[in-house]
Design a protein around this motif. Structure first.
Motif, PDB file in Angstrom:
ATOM      1  N   THR A   3       0.850  -1.189   0.000  1.00  0.00           N
ATOM      2  CA  THR A   3       0.000   0.000   0.000  1.00  0.00           C
ATOM      3  C   THR A   3       0.889   1.243   0.000  1.00  0.00           C
ATOM      4  OG1 THR A   3      -0.022   0.143   2.408  1.00  0.00           O
ATOM      5  CG2 THR A   3      -1.753  -1.220   1.363  1.00  0.00           C
ATOM      6  N   VAL A   4       0.270   2.398  -0.113  1.00  0.00           N
ATOM      7  CA  VAL A   4       1.007   3.659  -0.029  1.00  0.00           C
ATOM      8  C   VAL A   4       1.749   3.737   1.302  1.00  0.00           C
ATOM      9  CG1 VAL A   4       0.760   6.162   0.160  1.00  0.00           C
ATOM     10  CG2 VAL A   4      -0.471   4.935  -1.629  1.00  0.00           C
ATOM     11  N   LYS A   5       1.076   3.401   2.371  1.00  0.00           N
ATOM     12  CA  LYS A   5       1.688   3.464   3.699  1.00  0.00           C
ATOM     13  C   LYS A   5       2.906   2.551   3.782  1.00  0.00           C
ATOM     14  CE  LYS A   5       0.637   3.127   8.608  1.00  0.00           C
ATOM     15  NZ  LYS A   5      -0.422   3.012   9.605  1.00  0.00           N
ATOM     16  N   GLU A   6       2.768   1.330   3.284  1.00  0.00           N
ATOM     17  CA  GLU A   6       3.881   0.380   3.320  1.00  0.00           C
ATOM     18  C   GLU A   6       5.026   0.827   2.414  1.00  0.00           C
ATOM     19  OE1 GLU A   6       1.368  -3.727   4.205  1.00  0.00           O
ATOM     20  OE2 GLU A   6       1.464  -2.932   2.151  1.00  0.00           O
ATOM     21  N   ALA A   7       4.689   1.347   1.233  1.00  0.00           N
ATOM     22  CA  ALA A   7       5.726   1.843   0.323  1.00  0.00           C
ATOM     23  C   ALA A   7       6.489   3.001   0.964  1.00  0.00           C
ATOM     24  CB  ALA A   7       5.103   2.275  -0.999  1.00  0.00           C
ATOM     25  N   ALA A   8       5.775   3.847   1.669  1.00  0.00           N
ATOM     26  CA  ALA A   8       6.405   4.967   2.369  1.00  0.00           C
ATOM     27  C   ALA A   8       7.351   4.449   3.450  1.00  0.00           C
ATOM     28  CB  ALA A   8       5.346   5.888   2.963  1.00  0.00           C
ATOM     29  N   GLN A   9       6.914   3.458   4.200  1.00  0.00           N
ATOM     30  CA  GLN A   9       7.761   2.906   5.264  1.00  0.00           C
ATOM     31  C   GLN A   9       9.006   2.238   4.688  1.00  0.00           C
ATOM     32  OE1 GLN A   9       4.824   0.414   7.173  1.00  0.00           O
ATOM     33  NE2 GLN A   9       4.285   1.981   8.675  1.00  0.00           N
ATOM     34  N   ILE A  10       8.853   1.523   3.598  1.00  0.00           N
ATOM     35  CA  ILE A  10       9.979   0.820   2.984  1.00  0.00           C
ATOM     36  C   ILE A  10      11.013   1.800   2.433  1.00  0.00           C
ATOM     37  CG2 ILE A  10      10.644  -0.648   1.018  1.00  0.00           C
ATOM     38  CD1 ILE A  10       7.868  -2.063   1.432  1.00  0.00           C
ATOM     39  N   ALA A  17       4.510  12.136  -0.266  1.00  0.00           N
ATOM     40  CA  ALA A  17       5.497  12.105  -1.345  1.00  0.00           C
ATOM     41  C   ALA A  17       5.232  10.932  -2.282  1.00  0.00           C
ATOM     42  CB  ALA A  17       6.910  12.032  -0.783  1.00  0.00           C
ATOM     43  N   VAL A  18       4.909   9.780  -1.732  1.00  0.00           N
ATOM     44  CA  VAL A  18       4.615   8.602  -2.561  1.00  0.00           C
ATOM     45  C   VAL A  18       3.432   8.897  -3.485  1.00  0.00           C
ATOM     46  CG1 VAL A  18       3.814   6.205  -2.534  1.00  0.00           C
ATOM     47  CG2 VAL A  18       5.609   6.951  -0.932  1.00  0.00           C
ATOM     48  N   ARG A  19       2.383   9.484  -2.940  1.00  0.00           N
ATOM     49  CA  ARG A  19       1.213   9.833  -3.758  1.00  0.00           C
ATOM     50  C   ARG A  19       1.580  10.884  -4.809  1.00  0.00           C
ATOM     51  NH1 ARG A  19      -1.164   9.849   1.383  1.00  0.00           N
ATOM     52  NH2 ARG A  19      -2.412   7.979   1.736  1.00  0.00           N
ATOM     53  N   PHE A  20       2.333  11.897  -4.387  1.00  0.00           N
ATOM     54  CA  PHE A  20       2.744  12.970  -5.289  1.00  0.00           C
ATOM     55  C   PHE A  20       3.534  12.402  -6.467  1.00  0.00           C
ATOM     56  CE2 PHE A  20       5.914  16.145  -6.589  1.00  0.00           C
ATOM     57  CZ  PHE A  20       5.079  17.190  -6.960  1.00  0.00           C
ATOM     58  N   TYR A  21       4.520  11.549  -6.181  1.00  0.00           N
ATOM     59  CA  TYR A  21       5.342  10.984  -7.249  1.00  0.00           C
ATOM     60  C   TYR A  21       4.521  10.112  -8.193  1.00  0.00           C
ATOM     61  CZ  TYR A  21       9.362  12.591  -4.492  1.00  0.00           C
ATOM     62  OH  TYR A  21      10.275  13.343  -3.808  1.00  0.00           O
ATOM     63  N   THR A  22       3.577   9.354  -7.652  1.00  0.00           N
ATOM     64  CA  THR A  22       2.753   8.535  -8.541  1.00  0.00           C
ATOM     65  C   THR A  22       1.823   9.420  -9.368  1.00  0.00           C
ATOM     66  OG1 THR A  22       1.125   8.113  -6.793  1.00  0.00           O
ATOM     67  CG2 THR A  22       2.852   6.470  -7.094  1.00  0.00           C
ATOM     68  N   ASP A  23       1.294  10.469  -8.769  1.00  0.00           N
ATOM     69  CA  ASP A  23       0.412  11.381  -9.507  1.00  0.00           C
ATOM     70  C   ASP A  23       1.159  12.112 -10.620  1.00  0.00           C
ATOM     71  OD1 ASP A  23      -1.677  10.617  -7.890  1.00  0.00           O
ATOM     72  OD2 ASP A  23      -1.685  12.462  -6.688  1.00  0.00           O
ATOM     73  N   LYS A  24       2.461  12.333 -10.435  1.00  0.00           N
ATOM     74  CA  LYS A  24       3.284  13.001 -11.455  1.00  0.00           C
ATOM     75  C   LYS A  24       3.760  12.028 -12.533  1.00  0.00           C
ATOM     76  CE  LYS A  24       3.442  17.262 -10.063  1.00  0.00           C
ATOM     77  NZ  LYS A  24       2.943  18.346 -10.900  1.00  0.00           N
ATOM     78  N   GLY A  25       3.385  10.759 -12.404  1.00  0.00           N
ATOM     79  CA  GLY A  25       3.768   9.764 -13.409  1.00  0.00           C
ATOM     80  C   GLY A  25       5.201   9.295 -13.281  1.00  0.00           C
ATOM     81  N   GLN A  31       0.333   0.133  -9.732  1.00  0.00           N
ATOM     82  CA  GLN A  31      -0.936  -0.425 -10.188  1.00  0.00           C
ATOM     83  C   GLN A  31      -2.053   0.111  -9.302  1.00  0.00           C
ATOM     84  OE1 GLN A  31      -0.544  -4.741 -10.426  1.00  0.00           O
ATOM     85  NE2 GLN A  31       1.641  -4.489 -10.827  1.00  0.00           N
ATOM     86  N   ARG A  32      -3.267  -0.113  -9.730  1.00  0.00           N
ATOM     87  CA  ARG A  32      -4.430   0.268  -8.917  1.00  0.00           C
ATOM     88  C   ARG A  32      -5.385  -0.912  -8.867  1.00  0.00           C
ATOM     89  NH1 ARG A  32      -5.105   5.865  -7.578  1.00  0.00           N
ATOM     90  NH2 ARG A  32      -3.507   7.118  -8.569  1.00  0.00           N
ATOM     91  N   ARG A  38      -3.766   2.716  -4.936  1.00  0.00           N
ATOM     92  CA  ARG A  38      -2.442   2.428  -5.487  1.00  0.00           C
ATOM     93  C   ARG A  38      -1.847   1.189  -4.819  1.00  0.00           C
ATOM     94  NH1 ARG A  38      -2.885   7.717  -4.184  1.00  0.00           N
ATOM     95  NH2 ARG A  38      -2.555   9.282  -5.779  1.00  0.00           N
ATOM     96  N   LEU A  39      -1.222   0.349  -5.651  1.00  0.00           N
ATOM     97  CA  LEU A  39      -0.525  -0.839  -5.165  1.00  0.00           C
ATOM     98  C   LEU A  39       0.877  -0.855  -5.782  1.00  0.00           C
ATOM     99  CD1 LEU A  39      -3.409  -3.451  -5.496  1.00  0.00           C
ATOM    100  CD2 LEU A  39      -2.585  -2.353  -3.405  1.00  0.00           C
ATOM    101  N   PHE A  40       1.858  -1.150  -4.951  1.00  0.00           N
ATOM    102  CA  PHE A  40       3.258  -1.094  -5.363  1.00  0.00           C
ATOM    103  C   PHE A  40       3.877  -2.481  -5.287  1.00  0.00           C
ATOM    104  CE2 PHE A  40       1.902   2.898  -3.662  1.00  0.00           C
ATOM    105  CZ  PHE A  40       2.442   3.849  -4.509  1.00  0.00           C
ATOM    106  N   ASP A  41       4.569  -2.854  -6.370  1.00  0.00           N
ATOM    107  CA  ASP A  41       5.322  -4.105  -6.353  1.00  0.00           C
ATOM    108  C   ASP A  41       6.800  -3.765  -6.149  1.00  0.00           C
ATOM    109  OD1 ASP A  41       6.124  -3.070  -8.810  1.00  0.00           O
ATOM    110  OD2 ASP A  41       5.194  -4.645 -10.004  1.00  0.00           O
ATOM    111  N   GLY A  42       7.656  -4.761  -6.233  1.00  0.00           N
ATOM    112  CA  GLY A  42       9.083  -4.548  -6.026  1.00  0.00           C
ATOM    113  C   GLY A  42       9.670  -3.531  -6.992  1.00  0.00           C
ATOM    114  N   GLU A  43       9.243  -3.583  -8.243  1.00  0.00           N
ATOM    115  CA  GLU A  43       9.743  -2.620  -9.226  1.00  0.00           C
ATOM    116  C   GLU A  43       9.317  -1.193  -8.860  1.00  0.00           C
ATOM    117  OE1 GLU A  43       9.136  -1.458 -13.901  1.00  0.00           O
ATOM    118  OE2 GLU A  43       9.012  -3.589 -13.372  1.00  0.00           O
TER     119      GLU A  43
END
Length: 148
Positions: A3-10, A17-25, A31-32, A38-43
């Protein structure tokens, strides 16, 4: 998937910032789900780490976007990416030189304050007193402009 929260922690980024960067492409692999979350994989996490590094180096968002677009275009863009990084490096070196000048000025100011504290110099740092001490620092005072 994260999740966004987990991606931020990692990554050590804020959730904002995570949301901002994804919104800026800037995170092409984000993925959604069916709820548009928003869902984040390793890449995606790798992209976020890379963005964080570039941002911390002072790279503007639009240049980061250009860099990411070049990366997505593949190895044929390595020369352009090299040029982009060299330009950014030159800008960072210029900023470093400017920062060195600021530090040198602050060294002078702190030495002056030390002298004032030790009663070796009068207080010439207070703008309220400058009209009485112009003769001491004439190089930093400007003449009042005459109005027509």
């Amino acid at each position: 998937m994260y999740t966004v929260k987990e991606a931020a922690q990692i990554t050590g980024l804020t959730e904002h910032a995570v949301r901002f960067y994804t919104d800026k492409g800037l995170v092409p692999s984000v993925q959604r789900n069916e709820h548009n979350i928003r869902l984040f994989d390793g890449e995606s996490i790798n992209w976020l780490h890379g963005i964080k590094c570039l941002k911390q180096s002072g790279m503007p968002i639009d240049v980061i976007k250009r860099y990411i677009d070049l990366c997505l275009d593949g190895d044929s863009t390595i020369p352009q990416r090299y040029t982009l990084m060299m330009e950014h490096k030159e800008a960072a070196l210029a900023n470093l030189e400017e920062a060195k000048l600021h530090v040198a000025h602050l060294e002078e100011k702190t030495a002056l304050y030390q002298a004032i504290l030790e009663n070796r110099s009068p207080d010439t740092t207070n703008p309220a007193l400058w009209d009485r001490i112009q003769h001491m620092h004439g190089d930093v005072f400007y003449k009042v402009s005459q109005r027509a």
